[in-house]
Design a protein around this motif. Structure first.
Motif: not given
Length: 577
Positions: A323-349
């Motif tokens: 959340d901090y990186l998204m607010a501080t570096y919005p453009q850079e984070y937006a370019q990187l967002a497709p590579q960032i997976k939403n990790c969830s233990l519940e989803a894995e189970l």
């Protein structure tokens, strides 16, 4: 009145534990236990009692109750024949994995190199090494059902070996089969205990156990959960296949089949829950491993992209830092967002896999991450093989017993020849499942060859005993055999609860498929490295219809043929008179 005497007296009436299509977990435990009490235990007792009383296989037993019910036994044999056609393919796969379990490293542990040896196979990189080994190196699966492909000779050899083992086990008749079943049913317990000890010590095992025992009450409102529970009970106890009646027909007339039914039901269900604890402890380890791997990849990606200090990102503060990186570096984070997976233990189970996926993908992925993976792989696939062979022995007994009881066949050919012909025919037909599109045909048989038919067969069985043969007459038979009449629980379940539940499940089953519309299947897309949903072609729908009709239509056709035969006989008698 007891029918012809039996020459062989094996330990009968004990169902063979099959490879479960699913394991009891979460909200599924409640329907499972209710179905055990209302369906499994009473119907097991009923089939054991019928077989022990009539001293015949499934066809002869129901024909003795009423000539118009001869089709019930035939339907059971047809379902057992369909099951034999495809079920032994699981043993072929178990042999395949067992043979590959002695390699170091395990062949499904890493992706293979491409032809240029400059990188990994593209298909494997898109998915995982375990899925690649299953779909490509084991099945060599085609992209759709229409692309049949050719027979895979490695799988064909494994299938031939599986049928050879089954034939050698049944070669000397049902007596030797009963002895082999004790071995195939006992050895897996030793392996399960070893796996339980190992599974409970794995990192993340508690997550899987918590997932297993957490009630999901919304499943109680889903008819599919109840249908799955009933199917699990039917398959695990062997109800409706005729194997119970076949084995019980060899019991001593005074055998306490009531006690046998209670003990076997409880042992079977306890074993299922015990196996579920083992499964979900390992599944929790796999899910936790995948979740933590996902977290570590995200952390490494963010550390490198934003040049952060090592150790500043952890699993605990990852969400806040994102959340901090998204607010501080919005453009850079937006370019990187497709590579960032939403990790969830519940989803894995929640991505639980059933059937062959559970047996050959989930376990393989967990095993490859264990210490000394070859040892645990050999133990697991040996256990799977023992369970599969035990299931096949019970299933082939349901086919062979009516055939050997038949005067036209049993009196003319020795048992070894009858057994050999049955195994050979099933093996030849089973080659269909070793083709590139064979797994899709396997799913068709697995989904449609037995479930609906078993519901109808067991429904007719309960109605036949309670309302055609007569519950009071059946009570007297039980008193003659075990020295006491059944109590109120058995009679209420047989006469009212079990039939009503089966009718409800039957309606739910049909309604579900009507509302679903066009039947669909999961096809492997190599370009995406995942399963995609496709509609069944017309000829596949025709095969599905034939599979269901071939067994269910035996019941009314048997009654109709008996009626016509009796009518013609009466006309001949009246003409002569």
């Amino acid at each position: 009145m007891w029918g012809r005497s039996r020459d062989e007296q094996p330990h009968a009436g004990e169902p063979v534990p099959p490879i479960a299509e699913s394991v009891p977990a979460g909200g599924f435990l409640i329907p499972y236990l209710i179905m055990l009490i209302a369906e499994g235990m009473p119907l097991l007792y009923l089939e054991l009692a019928v077989g022990q009383r009539m001293r015949q296989g499934s066809i002869g037993a129901w024909k003795m109750i009423s000539p118009y019910l001869c089709g019930v036994g035939v339907a059971s044999v047809v379902v057992s024949f369909f099951l034999s056609m495809y079920y032994n393919v699981i043993n072929a796969w178990a042999f395949w994995y067992l043979f590959h379990s002695f390699q170091d490293p395990l062949p499904w542990a890493t992706c293979p190199l491409n032809s240029n040896r400059t990188g990994y196979e593209e298909e494997c990189e898109r998915t995982s090494s375990t899925q690649y080994f299953w779909y490509r190196q084991t099945l060599n699966i085609s992209p759709s059902l229409e692309a049949s492909g050719s027979v895979q000779w490695e799988q064909a050899l494994c299938l031939t070996l599986a049928w050879l083992v089954v034939y050698l086990c049944i070669l000397r008749g049902t007596a030797s089969t009963g002895k082999v079943v004790y071995v195939t049913a006992s050895l897996p317990y030793c392996v399960l205990i070893i796996y339980l000890i190992r599974g409970l010590t794995l990192h993340g095992a508690v997550n899987g156990l918590f997932y297993m025992f957490t009630p999901k009450l919304e499943q109680l409102l889903n008819p599919k959960a109840w249908i799955s529970a009933a199917t699990q009970i039917f398959f695990s106890l062997g109800l409706g296949f005729g194997s119970l009646i076949a084995f019980a027909s060899y019991n001593e007339p005074s055998n306490n089949c009531e006690r046998h039914a209670i003990i076997v039901s409880l042992i079977n269900s306890t074993t299922s829950i015990f196996a579920s604890i083992v499964t979900f402890s390992i599944y929790g380890f796999k899910a936790t491993f995948n979740y933590e791997s996902c977290i570590n990849k995200v952390i490494l990606l963010l550390l490198n992209a934003f040049d952060l200090e090592e150790g500043s990102l952890t699993a605990d503060n990852l969400s806040e830092k994102k959340d901090y990186l998204m607010a501080t570096y919005p453009q850079e984070y937006a370019q990187l967002a497709p590579q960032i997976k939403n990790c969830s233990l519940e989803a894995e189970l929640d991505t639980a896999v059933q059937g062959t996926g559970l047996a050959f993908i989930v376990y393989s992925e967990a095993i490859k991450n264990m210490e000394v993976p070859q040892l645990y792989s050999v133990l697991y696939f040996f256990m799977l093989l023992m369970l599969g062979i035990g299931s096949m022995l019970g299933n082939t007994a349901a086919i062979l017993t009516p055939l050997t009881d038949s005067r036209a066949i049993g009196a003319r050919f020795p048992k070894e020849v009858i057994s050999g012909v049955v195994c050979f025919i099933n093996c030849v037909i089973g080659l269909i499942f070793t083709m590139e599109a064979g797994n899709y045909w396997f799913d068709i048989f697995n989904d449609y060859a037995a479930t609906l038919s078993l519901l109808l067969i067991v429904l007719v069985e309960t109605i036949a005993v309670c309302y055609i043969y007569g519950i009071r007459r059946f009570e007297k038979d039980l008193y003659t055999m075990i020295g006491r009449k059944p109590n109120w629980y058995w009679k209420i379940m047989w006469a009212f609860v079990s039939p009503l539940l089966i009718i409800s499940l039957f309606i739910f089953y049909l309604t579900d498929y009507i509302l679903t519309g066009t039947l669909q299947y999961q096809a492997w897309d190599a370009t995406q490295g995942q399963l995609v949903t496709k509609d069944y072609p017309g000829y596949a729908l025709a095969v599905i219809g034939l599979l269901v009709a071939a067994s269910t239509m035996c019941i009314p056709l048997g009654a109709l043929m008996t009626f016509i035969r009796k009518r013609l006989k009466r006309e001949r008698v009246s003409t002569v008179a």
